[in-house]
Design a protein around this motif. Structure first.
Motif, PDB file in Angstrom:
ATOM      1  N   HIS A 285       2.888  11.120   1.786  1.00 43.19           N
ATOM      2  CA  HIS A 285       3.053  10.305   0.572  1.00 43.19           C
ATOM      3  C   HIS A 285       4.264  10.735  -0.239  1.00 43.19           C
ATOM      4  O   HIS A 285       4.324  10.480  -1.428  1.00 43.19           O
ATOM      5  CB  HIS A 285       1.786  10.323  -0.287  1.00 43.19           C
TER       6      HIS A 285
ATOM      7  N   ASN B 283       3.865   2.738   6.633  1.00 39.08           N
ATOM      8  CA  ASN B 283       4.687   3.274   5.553  1.00 39.08           C
ATOM      9  C   ASN B 283       4.946   2.175   4.530  1.00 39.08           C
ATOM     10  O   ASN B 283       4.883   0.990   4.844  1.00 39.08           O
ATOM     11  CB  ASN B 283       6.010   3.809   6.094  1.00 39.08           C
ATOM     12  N   LEU B 284       5.266   2.572   3.311  1.00 32.50           N
ATOM     13  CA  LEU B 284       5.472   1.617   2.228  1.00 32.50           C
ATOM     14  C   LEU B 284       6.918   1.651   1.734  1.00 32.50           C
ATOM     15  O   LEU B 284       7.573   2.682   1.788  1.00 32.50           O
ATOM     16  CB  LEU B 284       4.532   1.945   1.066  1.00 32.50           C
ATOM     17  N   THR B 285       7.392   0.508   1.240  1.00 36.82           N
ATOM     18  CA  THR B 285       8.727   0.425   0.633  1.00 36.82           C
ATOM     19  C   THR B 285       8.627  -0.301  -0.706  1.00 36.82           C
ATOM     20  O   THR B 285       7.703  -1.087  -0.933  1.00 36.82           O
ATOM     21  CB  THR B 285       9.737  -0.325   1.531  1.00 36.82           C
TER      22      THR B 285
ATOM     23  N   TRP C  20       4.680  -1.592  -4.218  1.00 38.71           N
ATOM     24  CA  TRP C  20       4.786  -1.030  -2.874  1.00 38.71           C
ATOM     25  C   TRP C  20       4.332  -2.077  -1.860  1.00 38.71           C
ATOM     26  O   TRP C  20       3.307  -2.735  -2.045  1.00 38.71           O
ATOM     27  CB  TRP C  20       3.910   0.219  -2.736  1.00 38.71           C
ATOM     28  N   ASN C  21       5.105  -2.248  -0.774  1.00 41.77           N
ATOM     29  CA  ASN C  21       4.784  -3.189   0.298  1.00 41.77           C
ATOM     30  C   ASN C  21       4.857  -2.474   1.635  1.00 41.77           C
ATOM     31  O   ASN C  21       5.598  -1.500   1.781  1.00 41.77           O
ATOM     32  CB  ASN C  21       5.781  -4.363   0.303  1.00 41.77           C
ATOM     33  N   ALA C  22       4.130  -2.999   2.608  1.00 42.18           N
ATOM     34  CA  ALA C  22       4.191  -2.424   3.956  1.00 42.18           C
ATOM     35  C   ALA C  22       5.597  -2.582   4.509  1.00 42.18           C
ATOM     36  O   ALA C  22       6.234  -3.622   4.356  1.00 42.18           O
ATOM     37  CB  ALA C  22       3.183  -3.111   4.870  1.00 42.18           C
ATOM     38  N   SER C  23       6.088  -1.529   5.142  1.00 40.75           N
ATOM     39  CA  SER C  23       7.414  -1.557   5.753  1.00 40.75           C
ATOM     40  C   SER C  23       7.417  -2.554   6.912  1.00 40.75           C
ATOM     41  O   SER C  23       6.469  -2.601   7.691  1.00 40.75           O
ATOM     42  CB  SER C  23       7.763  -0.157   6.269  1.00 40.75           C
TER      43      SER C  23
ATOM     44  N   SER D  93       3.231   7.468   5.125  1.00 40.23           N
ATOM     45  CA  SER D  93       1.774   7.380   5.120  1.00 40.23           C
ATOM     46  C   SER D  93       1.134   8.756   5.230  1.00 40.23           C
ATOM     47  O   SER D  93      -0.004   8.944   4.832  1.00 40.23           O
ATOM     48  CB  SER D  93       1.305   6.488   6.271  1.00 40.23           C
TER      49      SER D  93
END
Length: 178
Positions: A72, A42-44, A33-36, A69
């Motif tokens: 979830h 939010n994560l992508t 998971w990485n920061a959008s 966020s």
């Protein structure tokens, strides 16, 4: 007339009871998971979404997952681009083998990718009811759950039908895989 309706109802109960016509969807994360880039809260993550139909049809959507966020909750971000492969699956013992060809790519690729082979191992009595499905290529891939699978199956089915009607090629002609 009443007897005929009763017999038809009993026939459907006997032949339909215990069968789950909905597809089995497995969402495998292929990256962390990485920061959008647009909304860092939010994560992508990259993902491979696998769909098994009880009649032997098979599909894979390679795309991006998003996780909010707040709730979830995980969803597929179709607006970020995706590719679709469709084909058929067979099961022998606890091994599931599938072959799928590209039916939708986000842009033209030359040469077109070849059909891909997919291998899975199931734990349980059957693919559609087993407790676990593991990818043979990477048994440690984390899986995610998505509550609403309808958008996934809608996109997969519409892109595959569109490919079949425009190319004249039938990728979902699966026989005896139930």
């Amino acid at each position: 007339m009443r007897l005929l309706i009763t017999l038809l109802t009993m026939s459907c109960i006997c032949s339909c009871w215990g069968k789950d016509p909905s597809p089995r969807v497995v969402v495998e994360r292929t990256s962390g998971w990485n920061a959008s880039p647009v909304f860092p809260e939010n994560l992508t993550a990259d993902a491979q979404i696998i769909v098994f139909y009880s009649d032997g049809r098979f599909g894979v959507i390679n795309g991006i997952l998003g996780k909010s966020s707040r709730g979830h909750e995980v969803s597929v971000l179709f607006g970020e681009g995706y590719s679709i492969f469709s084909g058929c699956w067979t099961v022998t013992g606890r091994e599931v083998n599938a072959m799928a060809a590209p039916v939708y790519l986000p842009s033209p690729i030359t040469p077109k990718p070849e059909p891909r082979k997919y291998e899975f191992v199931i734990s349980g009595n059957g693919l559609m009811t087993s407790k676990g499905i593991k990818n043979q290529l990477d048994t440690n891939r984390p899986t995610e759950s998505i509550r609403n699978i309808r958008p996934i199956t809608d996109i997969l089915e519409s892109r595959t039908k569109s490919f079949e009607s425009s190319s004249g090629s039938i990728v979902w002609q699966c026989v005896g895989n139930k």
